[in-house]
Design an enzyme around this catalytic site. Sequence first.
Site, short mmCIF file in Angstrom:
data_model
loop_
_atom_site.label_atom_id
_atom_site.label_comp_id
_atom_site.label_asym_id
_atom_site.label_seq_id
_atom_site.Cartn_x
_atom_site.Cartn_y
_atom_site.Cartn_z
N SER A 120 -5.48 -49.43 -60.99
CA SER A 120 -4.24 -49.44 -61.77
C SER A 120 -3.10 -50.11 -61.03
O SER A 120 -2.15 -50.59 -61.66
CB SER A 120 -3.79 -48.01 -62.06
OG SER A 120 -4.73 -47.34 -62.84
N HIS A 141 -7.89 -54.96 -65.23
CA HIS A 141 -7.16 -53.71 -65.50
C HIS A 141 -7.21 -53.42 -67.00
O HIS A 141 -6.56 -54.10 -67.79
CB HIS A 141 -5.72 -53.84 -64.99
CG HIS A 141 -4.93 -52.59 -65.20
ND1 HIS A 141 -3.60 -52.59 -65.51
CD2 HIS A 141 -5.31 -51.28 -65.17
CE1 HIS A 141 -3.19 -51.34 -65.65
NE2 HIS A 141 -4.21 -50.53 -65.45
N GLU A 153 -5.79 -56.84 -68.36
CA GLU A 153 -5.02 -57.66 -67.41
C GLU A 153 -6.00 -58.17 -66.35
O GLU A 153 -6.76 -57.37 -65.80
CB GLU A 153 -4.01 -56.76 -66.69
CG GLU A 153 -2.59 -56.93 -67.08
CD GLU A 153 -1.67 -55.97 -66.30
OE1 GLU A 153 -2.05 -54.81 -66.01
OE2 GLU A 153 -0.55 -56.39 -66.00
N ASN A 191 1.72 -51.93 -65.31
CA ASN A 191 2.02 -50.68 -64.62
C ASN A 191 3.29 -50.74 -63.79
O ASN A 191 3.89 -49.71 -63.51
CB ASN A 191 0.82 -50.22 -63.79
CG ASN A 191 -0.17 -49.45 -64.65
OD1 ASN A 191 0.11 -49.19 -65.82
ND2 ASN A 191 -1.31 -49.10 -64.10
N1 NAD Z 1 -6.86 -43.01 -66.80
C1 NAD Z 1 -6.26 -44.12 -67.19
O1 NAD Z 1 -5.50 -44.13 -68.19
C2 NAD Z 1 -6.51 -45.42 -66.45
C3 NAD Z 1 -6.12 -46.64 -67.04
C4 NAD Z 1 -6.40 -47.84 -66.37
C5 NAD Z 1 -7.02 -47.82 -65.14
N2 NAD Z 1 -7.37 -46.62 -64.57
C6 NAD Z 1 -8.04 -46.66 -63.27
O2 NAD Z 1 -9.44 -46.47 -63.49
C7 NAD Z 1 -10.01 -45.83 -62.33
C8 NAD Z 1 -10.73 -44.56 -62.79
O3 NAD Z 1 -9.79 -43.71 -63.42
P1 NAD Z 1 -10.24 -42.59 -64.48
O4 NAD Z 1 -8.99 -42.16 -65.17
O5 NAD Z 1 -11.41 -43.06 -65.27
O6 NAD Z 1 -10.70 -41.45 -63.45
P2 NAD Z 1 -11.60 -40.16 -63.71
O7 NAD Z 1 -11.19 -39.17 -62.70
O8 NAD Z 1 -11.61 -39.79 -65.15
O9 NAD Z 1 -13.10 -40.71 -63.36
C9 NAD Z 1 -13.49 -41.11 -62.06
C10 NAD Z 1 -15.01 -41.27 -61.96
O10 NAD Z 1 -15.35 -41.56 -60.59
C11 NAD Z 1 -16.33 -40.62 -60.12
N3 NAD Z 1 -16.03 -40.34 -58.69
C12 NAD Z 1 -15.22 -39.38 -58.17
N4 NAD Z 1 -15.19 -39.47 -56.83
C13 NAD Z 1 -16.00 -40.51 -56.49
C14 NAD Z 1 -16.40 -41.07 -55.26
N5 NAD Z 1 -15.98 -40.56 -54.10
N6 NAD Z 1 -17.23 -42.13 -55.28
C15 NAD Z 1 -17.69 -42.61 -56.45
N7 NAD Z 1 -17.36 -42.12 -57.66
C16 NAD Z 1 -16.53 -41.07 -57.67
C17 NAD Z 1 -16.13 -39.37 -60.99
O11 NAD Z 1 -17.30 -38.60 -61.03
C18 NAD Z 1 -15.81 -40.03 -62.34
O12 NAD Z 1 -17.03 -40.47 -62.95
C19 NAD Z 1 -8.85 -45.57 -61.36
O13 NAD Z 1 -8.78 -46.63 -60.45
C20 NAD Z 1 -7.64 -45.57 -62.29
O14 NAD Z 1 -6.44 -45.88 -61.62
C21 NAD Z 1 -7.14 -45.42 -65.20
#
Ligand code: NAD
Length: 291
Positions: A120, A141, A153, A191
């Site tokens: 992000s 992104h 993005e 962001n």
């Molecule tokens: N939530 C949002 O709205 C959003 C939007 C855009 C980008 N992002 C980015 O996407 C990425 C994931 O975010 P999310 O909201 O899906 O998170 P989340 O917490 O919902 O999911 C994370 C996933 O990673 C796994 N995980 C946890 N620890 C781990 C580790 N040590 N090694 C490998 N896998 C591991 C978890 O089991 C889960 O499947 C982040 O970089 C976040 O910044 C999130």
Amino acid sequence: MAVKRITVLGAGIMGNGIAQVAASAGYEVTMRSREQRTLDTAIEKIRNSLGRLVKSGKLEEAKADEIASGIKTTTSLEEAVSNTDFVIESIPEVLDLKQQQFVDLDRLCPPHAILATNTSQLSVTDVGAKTSRQDRVIGVHWFNPPPVMKLVEIIRAAQTSDETLQTTLDLCRSFGKETVVCKDTRGFIVNRLLLAQRAEACRMLSEGVASVEEIDRAIELALNHPMGPFKLADFAGLDTATRNLEGMAEAYGDCFRPSPAILELVKEGHLGRKNGHGFYDYSSGEPKPVK
Ligand SMILES: NC(=O)c1ccc[n+]([C@@H]2O[C@H](COP(=O)([O-])OP(=O)(O)OC[C@H]3O[C@@H](n4cnc5c(N)ncnc54)[C@H](O)[C@@H]3O)[C@@H](O)[C@H]2O)c1
């Protein structure tokens, strides 16, 4: 470069949505997470999401079933990537974790594979800095929920090649997404603006300027945003939201620093919509003011 096989790493809020989009566009998709339980929940969410499209007449039931059952799942990183063309990493927003994941990917993926991060706000160059294929590292992104939001993005890291950029742009367009290309600066375009608003909204709440509901209503009605800053933070997950603010504060200073209003919720384990409580209470499914 022709992409056929896509690996999605992480099966959380973003990972399952990205896997759904890629599988719906006809790619061979493998989703990897550390635990089979997380993967099973992710497939269930994908089935529910496709089911909504079937209900609204946008997708045939047989096609929905074909898409969901075509997504392979595995807890083995090696199995997930040994044959892949394009990896989309969507694990937690922690630089060390992502860097280590990219080192492992560099070792396990075929030499031609492109490694993309859905960070992000981290530096994409930093995420891929320890790999031996920095020309094939790029940022993609996505926005939440991936099947619905139109934009991806694209972040060009310091050494991303023209070919990697072109392959990534073509891939995202084949998903039916619009793209914008951005220099590798913290928070990119969206962001940097969105998180500034989120940080300020939390500060206003901590100062007692107005309630969660009043601030959200003001932004929804005055700026025509579908969700105010607190509903959107709950939707993203307050753990991820806080990490993003901390990362941006490290890059740009105190204007992004998370205030007690959000830090205390995370400390108490209230992570937003994903566990039923954040700035709002979701026990009935819909956001309700917290009593
Ligand atoms: N939530 C949002 O709205 C959003 C939007 C855009 C980008 N992002 C980015 O996407 C990425 C994931 O975010 P999310 O909201 O899906 O998170 P989340 O917490 O919902 O999911 C994370 C996933 O990673 C796994 N995980 C946890 N620890 C781990 C580790 N040590 N090694 C490998 N896998 C591991 C978890 O089991 C889960 O499947 C982040 O970089 C976040 O910044 C999130």
